[in-house]
Design a protein around this motif. Structure first.
Motif, PDB file in Angstrom:
ATOM      1  N   GLY A 168      14.361  -9.423  -8.896  1.00 27.28           N
ATOM      2  CA  GLY A 168      12.985  -8.998  -9.077  1.00 27.28           C
ATOM      3  C   GLY A 168      12.921  -7.812 -10.022  1.00 27.28           C
ATOM      4  O   GLY A 168      13.938  -7.193 -10.343  1.00 27.28           O
ATOM      5  N   VAL A 169      11.722  -7.495 -10.483  1.00 28.32           N
ATOM      6  CA  VAL A 169      11.526  -6.318 -11.324  1.00 28.32           C
ATOM      7  C   VAL A 169      10.169  -5.722 -10.975  1.00 28.32           C
ATOM      8  O   VAL A 169       9.202  -6.451 -10.751  1.00 28.32           O
ATOM      9  N   TYR A 170      10.115  -4.395 -10.862  1.00 32.60           N
ATOM     10  CA  TYR A 170       8.838  -3.790 -10.475  1.00 32.60           C
ATOM     11  C   TYR A 170       8.693  -2.381 -11.041  1.00 32.60           C
ATOM     12  O   TYR A 170       9.679  -1.721 -11.389  1.00 32.60           O
ATOM     13  N   LEU A 171       7.431  -1.977 -11.137  1.00 40.02           N
ATOM     14  CA  LEU A 171       7.063  -0.626 -11.546  1.00 40.02           C
ATOM     15  C   LEU A 171       6.343   0.027 -10.374  1.00 40.02           C
ATOM     16  O   LEU A 171       5.448  -0.587  -9.780  1.00 40.02           O
ATOM     17  N   ALA A 172       6.741   1.234 -10.027  1.00 39.61           N
ATOM     18  CA  ALA A 172       6.120   1.947  -8.908  1.00 39.61           C
ATOM     19  C   ALA A 172       5.699   3.337  -9.360  1.00 39.61           C
ATOM     20  O   ALA A 172       6.503   4.086  -9.913  1.00 39.61           O
ATOM     21  N   LEU A 173       4.438   3.665  -9.129  1.00 43.95           N
ATOM     22  CA  LEU A 173       3.915   4.999  -9.417  1.00 43.95           C
ATOM     23  C   LEU A 173       3.605   5.683  -8.094  1.00 43.95           C
ATOM     24  O   LEU A 173       2.791   5.186  -7.304  1.00 43.95           O
ATOM     25  N   THR A 174       4.250   6.794  -7.844  1.00 45.92           N
ATOM     26  CA  THR A 174       4.029   7.556  -6.620  1.00 45.92           C
ATOM     27  C   THR A 174       3.246   8.809  -6.967  1.00 45.92           C
ATOM     28  O   THR A 174       3.737   9.661  -7.728  1.00 45.92           O
ATOM     29  N   GLY A 175       2.028   8.910  -6.444  1.00 44.21           N
ATOM     30  CA  GLY A 175       1.158  10.027  -6.776  1.00 44.21           C
ATOM     31  C   GLY A 175       0.900  10.956  -5.607  1.00 44.21           C
ATOM     32  O   GLY A 175       1.785  11.208  -4.777  1.00 44.21           O
ATOM     33  N   ARG A 176      -0.349  11.413  -5.494  1.00 48.31           N
ATOM     34  CA  ARG A 176      -0.708  12.362  -4.439  1.00 48.31           C
ATOM     35  C   ARG A 176      -2.187  12.209  -4.099  1.00 48.31           C
ATOM     36  O   ARG A 176      -2.943  11.517  -4.802  1.00 48.31           O
ATOM     37  N   GLU A 177      -2.579  12.822  -2.993  1.00 43.93           N
ATOM     38  CA  GLU A 177      -3.981  12.898  -2.560  1.00 43.93           C
ATOM     39  C   GLU A 177      -4.647  11.525  -2.462  1.00 43.93           C
ATOM     40  O   GLU A 177      -5.839  11.376  -2.737  1.00 43.93           O
ATOM     41  N   GLY A 178      -3.881  10.505  -2.075  1.00 40.05           N
ATOM     42  CA  GLY A 178      -4.450   9.176  -1.849  1.00 40.05           C
ATOM     43  C   GLY A 178      -4.885   8.437  -3.096  1.00 40.05           C
ATOM     44  O   GLY A 178      -5.635   7.457  -3.005  1.00 40.05           O
ATOM     45  N   ALA A 179      -4.418   8.873  -4.262  1.00 41.25           N
ATOM     46  CA  ALA A 179      -4.854   8.258  -5.525  1.00 41.25           C
ATOM     47  C   ALA A 179      -4.449   6.792  -5.609  1.00 41.25           C
ATOM     48  O   ALA A 179      -5.233   5.952  -6.063  1.00 41.25           O
ATOM     49  N   ALA A 180      -3.245   6.454  -5.172  1.00 38.67           N
ATOM     50  CA  ALA A 180      -2.764   5.071  -5.267  1.00 38.67           C
ATOM     51  C   ALA A 180      -3.659   4.128  -4.485  1.00 38.67           C
ATOM     52  O   ALA A 180      -4.088   3.079  -4.984  1.00 38.67           O
ATOM     53  N   SER A 181      -3.971   4.490  -3.242  1.00 45.04           N
ATOM     54  CA  SER A 181      -4.811   3.646  -2.395  1.00 45.04           C
ATOM     55  C   SER A 181      -6.231   3.532  -2.936  1.00 45.04           C
ATOM     56  O   SER A 181      -6.817   2.446  -2.986  1.00 45.04           O
ATOM     57  N   SER A 182      -6.787   4.662  -3.376  1.00 40.81           N
ATOM     58  CA  SER A 182      -8.155   4.664  -3.885  1.00 40.81           C
ATOM     59  C   SER A 182      -8.293   3.798  -5.132  1.00 40.81           C
ATOM     60  O   SER A 182      -9.212   2.970  -5.237  1.00 40.81           O
ATOM     61  N   ILE A 183      -7.369   3.972  -6.079  1.00 37.92           N
ATOM     62  CA  ILE A 183      -7.424   3.191  -7.314  1.00 37.92           C
ATOM     63  C   ILE A 183      -7.223   1.707  -7.023  1.00 37.92           C
ATOM     64  O   ILE A 183      -7.926   0.844  -7.563  1.00 37.92           O
ATOM     65  N   PHE A 184      -6.271   1.390  -6.161  1.00 36.95           N
ATOM     66  CA  PHE A 184      -5.990  -0.002  -5.814  1.00 36.95           C
ATOM     67  C   PHE A 184      -7.229  -0.677  -5.229  1.00 36.95           C
ATOM     68  O   PHE A 184      -7.597  -1.798  -5.625  1.00 36.95           O
ATOM     69  N   LYS A 185      -7.878  -0.024  -4.279  1.00 37.20           N
ATOM     70  CA  LYS A 185      -9.050  -0.612  -3.626  1.00 37.20           C
ATOM     71  C   LYS A 185     -10.197  -0.796  -4.608  1.00 37.20           C
ATOM     72  O   LYS A 185     -10.888  -1.824  -4.587  1.00 37.20           O
ATOM     73  N   LYS A 186     -10.425   0.213  -5.446  1.00 37.48           N
ATOM     74  CA  LYS A 186     -11.541   0.131  -6.380  1.00 37.48           C
ATOM     75  C   LYS A 186     -11.353  -1.008  -7.389  1.00 37.48           C
ATOM     76  O   LYS A 186     -12.326  -1.658  -7.787  1.00 37.48           O
ATOM     77  N   VAL A 187     -10.117  -1.249  -7.780  1.00 44.89           N
ATOM     78  CA  VAL A 187      -9.850  -2.325  -8.741  1.00 44.89           C
ATOM     79  C   VAL A 187      -9.926  -3.681  -8.059  1.00 44.89           C
ATOM     80  O   VAL A 187     -10.615  -4.596  -8.526  1.00 44.89           O
ATOM     81  N   THR A 188      -9.215  -3.841  -6.959  1.00 42.78           N
ATOM     82  CA  THR A 188      -9.120  -5.154  -6.320  1.00 42.78           C
ATOM     83  C   THR A 188     -10.404  -5.570  -5.602  1.00 42.78           C
ATOM     84  O   THR A 188     -10.629  -6.762  -5.387  1.00 42.78           O
ATOM     85  N   ASP A 189     -11.254  -4.603  -5.231  1.00 42.58           N
ATOM     86  CA  ASP A 189     -12.526  -4.942  -4.583  1.00 42.58           C
ATOM     87  C   ASP A 189     -13.607  -5.277  -5.593  1.00 42.58           C
ATOM     88  O   ASP A 189     -14.694  -5.740  -5.221  1.00 42.58           O
ATOM     89  N   ASN A 190     -13.314  -5.055  -6.876  1.00 43.42           N
ATOM     90  CA  ASN A 190     -14.298  -5.315  -7.916  1.00 43.42           C
ATOM     91  C   ASN A 190     -14.439  -6.821  -8.150  1.00 43.42           C
ATOM     92  O   ASN A 190     -13.450  -7.534  -8.303  1.00 43.42           O
ATOM     93  N   ALA A 191     -15.662  -7.297  -8.173  1.00 46.54           N
ATOM     94  CA  ALA A 191     -15.917  -8.734  -8.317  1.00 46.54           C
ATOM     95  C   ALA A 191     -15.380  -9.277  -9.634  1.00 46.54           C
ATOM     96  O   ALA A 191     -14.870 -10.400  -9.693  1.00 46.54           O
ATOM     97  N   LYS A 192     -15.462  -8.496 -10.699  1.00 48.37           N
ATOM     98  CA  LYS A 192     -14.979  -8.948 -12.001  1.00 48.37           C
ATOM     99  C   LYS A 192     -13.469  -9.147 -11.976  1.00 48.37           C
ATOM    100  O   LYS A 192     -12.934 -10.109 -12.538  1.00 48.37           O
ATOM    101  N   PHE A 193     -12.765  -8.236 -11.310  1.00 44.93           N
ATOM    102  CA  PHE A 193     -11.316  -8.360 -11.198  1.00 44.93           C
ATOM    103  C   PHE A 193     -10.951  -9.619 -10.423  1.00 44.93           C
ATOM    104  O   PHE A 193     -10.068 -10.381 -10.837  1.00 44.93           O
ATOM    105  N   ALA A 194     -11.642  -9.846  -9.311  1.00 48.13           N
ATOM    106  CA  ALA A 194     -11.352 -11.014  -8.479  1.00 48.13           C
ATOM    107  C   ALA A 194     -11.592 -12.319  -9.233  1.00 48.13           C
ATOM    108  O   ALA A 194     -10.868 -13.298  -9.054  1.00 48.13           O
TER     109      ALA A 194
END
Length: 311
Positions: A166-192
């Motif tokens: 396998g191959v992967y990229l992982a970004l480890t941030g702070r203050e909940g940024a990863a979760s917030s960005i992920f939800k905002k992108v994946t919950d967007n109707a256009k993205f889906a």
């Protein structure tokens, strides 16, 4: 050894070739006109790359240094200097088997760091405007880029029915940024609508989504996920996300050492993978190898039989 790159001289040489360059098919700038002025502005002194190779019993050590500070924002350098070394450069390592390759580094990025690069700063601002359509703020992006980044090849992924690393990229941030960005992108109707995904239940992960395999010419397990402060994207089998990697003694010592960045190749693991892939008829590499002249294939197998070790 020292590699000396004098940018003013290189730029002068490239500029003298303008008469021989052809304009691109779209009628834009000539190839050699695009970045020359930018490079000239950024590198006001020669760029020097110093490298050294030390051969020791059972190992080979390669070291390198580059005088890139003049091309970096002073505020970034001040923040980076305050970062404390962490074991293994805070590499995000997971998945069963021995990792073949990994690269990690601490990060501390702000949009203002790019102000000395007008063209790059414009790309950053344009990107932030695009992300704003998803409700993502610049501060969230900066928080995601204020931790560490890891690029890893290892574990397992079923590609076209064959077992591949396998191959992967992982970004480890702070203050909940990863979760917030992920939800905002994946919950967007256009993205889906653009990229159909299905949720995968993985213990210990906040959320994992797998891209619809039918979008690709052959089945590939493309995953997006969030675990704690880490945003993950890669080609990986979901079942292996929580598996523990095999760590050799020399690699264990490297990962325990405090550092701001870490990278490694495990040549024994690479050899084992290639040796297996060239013997497995279901592997894409097996079919590729069958197209090679016999002499070349025999040479490859001879190399795989050589004794290689982790530097």
């Amino acid at each position: 050894s020292l590699l000396h790159l004098d940018f003013p001289t290189l730029i002068k040489m490239a500029s003298e070739q303008k008469a021989r360059e052809k304009a691109d098919k779209k009628g834009g700038k000539k190839i050699d006109e695009i970045d020359l002025d930018v490079l000239k502005a950024y590198f006001k002194a020669p760029l020097e790359i110093e490298y050294n190779i030390d051969k020791e019993p059972g190992s080979l050590l390669f070291s390198m240094g580059v005088n890139i500070e003049e091309a970096l924002n002073s505020a970034y350098l001040e923040r980076f200097a305050k970062l404390d070394p962490v074991p293994g450069g805070e590499i995000f390592l997971m998945g069963g088997g021995r990792p073949l390759f990994a690269l990690s580094s601490k990060l501390s990025v702000k949009g203002s760091d790019l102000d000395i690069y007008p063209e790059i700063a414009k790309l950053w601002k344009d990107g932030i405007k695009q992300l704003a359509r998803y409700g993502i703020t610049e501060s969230e992006v900066e928080n995601l880029l204020s931790g560490s980044v890891s690029l890893v090849c290892g574990g397992s992924a079923a590609v076209a029915g064959a077992r591949m690393p396998g191959v992967y990229l992982a970004l480890t941030g702070r203050e909940g940024a990863a979760s917030s960005i992920f939800k905002k992108v994946t919950d967007n109707a256009k993205f889906a609508a653009t990229l159909p995904t299905a949720p995968v239940d993985v213990k210990g992960w906040e959320m994992v989504l797998q891209v619809d395999p039918s979008l690709f010419p052959f089945p590939v397990p493309v995953l997006f996920g969030v675990k704690g402060e880490t945003l993950f994207v890669g080609v990986y089998d979901a079942a292996g996300l929580n598996a523990a990697p095999e760590i050799s003694g020399s690699l264990k010592a490297l990962l325990e050492k405090g550092s701001l960045s870490t990278s490694f190749f495990d040549f024994e693991a690479v050899r084992a993978f290639l040796d297996g892939a060239l013997s497995d008829k279901s592997s894409p590499l097996y079919a590729l190898a069958e197209e090679l002249p016999r002499a070349i294939l025999d040479s490859v197998k001879d190399v795989l039989g050589a004794e290689l070790s982790v530097p």
